[in-house]
Design a protein around this motif. Sequence first.
Motif, PDB file in Angstrom:
ATOM      1  N   PRO A 234       0.802  -1.233   0.000  1.00 16.07           N
ATOM      2  CA  PRO A 234       0.000   0.000   0.000  1.00 16.07           C
ATOM      3  C   PRO A 234       0.829   1.275   0.000  1.00 16.07           C
ATOM      4  CG  PRO A 234      -0.950  -1.594   1.504  1.00 16.07           C
ATOM      5  CD  PRO A 234       0.347  -2.170   1.041  1.00 16.07           C
ATOM      6  N   GLY A 235       1.882   1.303   0.787  1.00 14.75           N
ATOM      7  CA  GLY A 235       2.692   2.510   0.883  1.00 14.75           C
ATOM      8  C   GLY A 235       3.425   2.858  -0.390  1.00 14.75           C
ATOM      9  N   ASP A 240       1.464   6.776   3.575  1.00 16.24           N
ATOM     10  CA  ASP A 240       0.579   7.178   4.670  1.00 16.24           C
ATOM     11  C   ASP A 240       0.526   8.692   4.817  1.00 16.24           C
ATOM     12  OD1 ASP A 240       0.203   4.511   5.145  1.00 16.24           O
ATOM     13  OD2 ASP A 240       0.882   4.554   7.230  1.00 16.24           O
ATOM     14  N   ARG A 241       1.697   9.318   4.758  1.00 22.78           N
ATOM     15  CA  ARG A 241       1.742  10.774   4.974  1.00 22.78           C
ATOM     16  C   ARG A 241       0.905  11.519   3.938  1.00 22.78           C
ATOM     17  NH1 ARG A 241       6.580   9.358   2.666  1.00 22.78           N
ATOM     18  NH2 ARG A 241       7.061  10.367   0.651  1.00 22.78           N
ATOM     19  N   ALA A 242       0.798  10.949   2.710  1.00 19.84           N
ATOM     20  CA  ALA A 242       0.007  11.597   1.669  1.00 19.84           C
ATOM     21  C   ALA A 242      -1.484  11.494   1.974  1.00 19.84           C
ATOM     22  CB  ALA A 242       0.321  10.975   0.311  1.00 19.84           C
ATOM     23  N   LEU A 243      -1.924  10.339   2.464  1.00 23.23           N
ATOM     24  CA  LEU A 243      -3.337  10.191   2.825  1.00 23.23           C
ATOM     25  C   LEU A 243      -3.704  11.157   3.956  1.00 23.23           C
ATOM     26  CD1 LEU A 243      -3.946   6.317   2.741  1.00 23.23           C
ATOM     27  CD2 LEU A 243      -4.290   8.001   0.923  1.00 23.23           C
ATOM     28  N   PHE A 263       0.411  15.159  -1.683  1.00 20.81           N
ATOM     29  CA  PHE A 263      -0.334  13.973  -2.108  1.00 20.81           C
ATOM     30  C   PHE A 263       0.397  13.355  -3.295  1.00 20.81           C
ATOM     31  CE2 PHE A 263      -4.033  11.729  -4.034  1.00 20.81           C
ATOM     32  CZ  PHE A 263      -4.390  10.981  -2.921  1.00 20.81           C
ATOM     33  N   ASN A 264       1.358  12.491  -2.981  1.00 25.01           N
ATOM     34  CA  ASN A 264       2.188  11.919  -4.030  1.00 25.01           C
ATOM     35  C   ASN A 264       2.300  10.416  -3.858  1.00 25.01           C
ATOM     36  OD1 ASN A 264       4.077  11.549  -1.890  1.00 25.01           O
ATOM     37  ND2 ASN A 264       4.869  13.602  -2.241  1.00 25.01           N
ATOM     38  N   GLY A 265       2.772   9.760  -4.873  1.00 25.45           N
ATOM     39  CA  GLY A 265       2.890   8.318  -4.870  1.00 25.45           C
ATOM     40  C   GLY A 265       2.583   7.787  -6.254  1.00 25.45           C
ATOM     41  N   ARG A 266       2.803   6.504  -6.427  1.00 24.20           N
ATOM     42  CA  ARG A 266       2.650   5.887  -7.736  1.00 24.20           C
ATOM     43  C   ARG A 266       1.245   6.065  -8.301  1.00 24.20           C
ATOM     44  NH1 ARG A 266       4.183  -0.377  -8.154  1.00 24.20           N
ATOM     45  NH2 ARG A 266       6.214   0.515  -7.611  1.00 24.20           N
ATOM     46  N   THR A 270      -2.935   8.926 -11.128  1.00 24.51           N
ATOM     47  CA  THR A 270      -3.636   8.028 -12.048  1.00 24.51           C
ATOM     48  C   THR A 270      -4.941   7.507 -11.459  1.00 24.51           C
ATOM     49  OG1 THR A 270      -2.369   6.135 -11.224  1.00 24.51           O
ATOM     50  CG2 THR A 270      -1.483   7.300 -13.143  1.00 24.51           C
ATOM     51  N   GLN A 271      -5.051   7.508 -10.141  1.00 23.66           N
ATOM     52  CA  GLN A 271      -6.264   7.004  -9.476  1.00 23.66           C
ATOM     53  C   GLN A 271      -7.000   8.136  -8.770  1.00 23.66           C
ATOM     54  OE1 GLN A 271      -7.488   3.789  -9.375  1.00 23.66           O
ATOM     55  NE2 GLN A 271      -5.898   3.078 -10.774  1.00 23.66           N
ATOM     56  N   LEU A 272      -6.931   9.349  -9.315  1.00 21.32           N
ATOM     57  CA  LEU A 272      -7.491  10.512  -8.643  1.00 21.32           C
ATOM     58  C   LEU A 272      -8.993  10.362  -8.374  1.00 21.32           C
ATOM     59  CD1 LEU A 272      -6.484  13.221  -7.548  1.00 21.32           C
ATOM     60  CD2 LEU A 272      -7.230  14.271  -9.701  1.00 21.32           C
ATOM     61  N   ASP A 273      -9.728   9.781  -9.339  1.00 25.22           N
ATOM     62  CA  ASP A 273     -11.169   9.593  -9.142  1.00 25.22           C
ATOM     63  C   ASP A 273     -11.441   8.718  -7.919  1.00 25.22           C
ATOM     64  OD1 ASP A 273     -11.716  11.136 -11.342  1.00 25.22           O
ATOM     65  OD2 ASP A 273     -12.084   9.457 -12.705  1.00 25.22           O
ATOM     66  N   ARG A 274     -10.619   7.699  -7.744  1.00 26.31           N
ATOM     67  CA  ARG A 274     -10.776   6.786  -6.596  1.00 26.31           C
ATOM     68  C   ARG A 274     -10.618   7.553  -5.292  1.00 26.31           C
ATOM     69  NH1 ARG A 274      -9.755   1.444  -4.829  1.00 26.31           N
ATOM     70  NH2 ARG A 274      -9.722   0.707  -6.974  1.00 26.31           N
TER      71      ARG A 274
END
Length: 399
Positions: A234-235, A240-243, A263-266, A270-274
């Motif tokens: 998940p990380g 976690d810090r982004a969430l 708000f960064n990460g893989r 790409t999953q902004l709607d989610r």
Amino acid sequence: MTEYRVIDTPEGLAEAAERIAAGEGPVAVDVERASGFRYSQRAYLVQVFRRGAGVFLFDPPPIGDFAPLQAAIGDVEWVLHAASQDLPSLTELELRPPSIFDTELSARLLGWPRVGLAAVTEQALGIVLKKEHSAADWSTRPLPQAWLEYAALDVEHLVDVRDVLAEALDEAGKTEWARQEFEEVRTREPKPLRTDPWRRLSGLHQVRGRRGLAIARELWQSREALAQEKDVAPGRLVPDRALVAAVLAAPSSKAQLAGLKEFNGRASRTQLDRWWAAIDAGRTTSDLPPERLPGGDTLPPPKAWKDRNPEADARLRTARPAVAALAERVEMPTENLLTPELLRRVAWEPPHDVTPEAIGDALRALGAREWQIELTAPVIAEAFVHPVQEPADAPGESS
């Protein structure tokens, strides 16, 4: 350098199992996972060594059914290092040992200063192992030869290490202690699922209010579902810090969320709607989590005992150094003689009759092994009978 080959077919497994079955003595077993890279804790490499047979490296995903290997070694002792880490992954493959010898746990019981595999191998045999690939992504395919050599060496010397440790345990009179510890590890039940696992989000303490916690929960659950679907840690998708940053920023639109630099990460973009859907769900749900979970079976921290249960505080402060002194006499870490949690529990709520027998019964009910009870129950009972009361504050002093 030896050229190592990974066995990745059922036919290869069957042939190797025959050769392993024809070997002699205990079998060394190790597992490599992809912790920190993959969501699952599945085994991505299983290493096996047996005298007279050699080293075998198995690729679990394409093999699938490990029944031939279980049949080959299902009636001999398995030697593992830190078995509690590998047994769940082996169980997932339906590989279950009839008995084990844990070299890491043995070194702890003997009071060896370092208990990592490389350190134990060096102390036992004088052989230096390279450990530079321990944190590698073992789901990588094909696996580099350097990694395979590392994996093979994890088991190639393990039976020899076992023999040295077994002799040392016997000389120290700790063979039976070790046997009981090994069996406890082998038969240990999996831990129950944690209540509200989303509360383990790093930095969640910054979030205030039930609504904020609801948003954090929805983001965590959405990330968890995506991580499980993609089999990615998940990380590595969204830290976690982004969430937590997304919760604290309280963006009013999807565009604001996308513009949040923390708000960064893989999968952040790409999953902004989610993620926006999760935030919206948290903002509109009527299922608001409590700010804190009920205490349940959790004991208060020892620093709070003086005020909340002064008698228990006196018992613990007297028993703790007594158990530590006993551990020093038998030359092992205190936590291996008796875990701090067990001592705290019996100090918080001791039996009505404070005798070695009653203390022993209480420890047994909490899961202590017989050798631990035999050693510690008299010491704890003595400490509970004569607890040292902390002096009261002098007039004008504060606590």
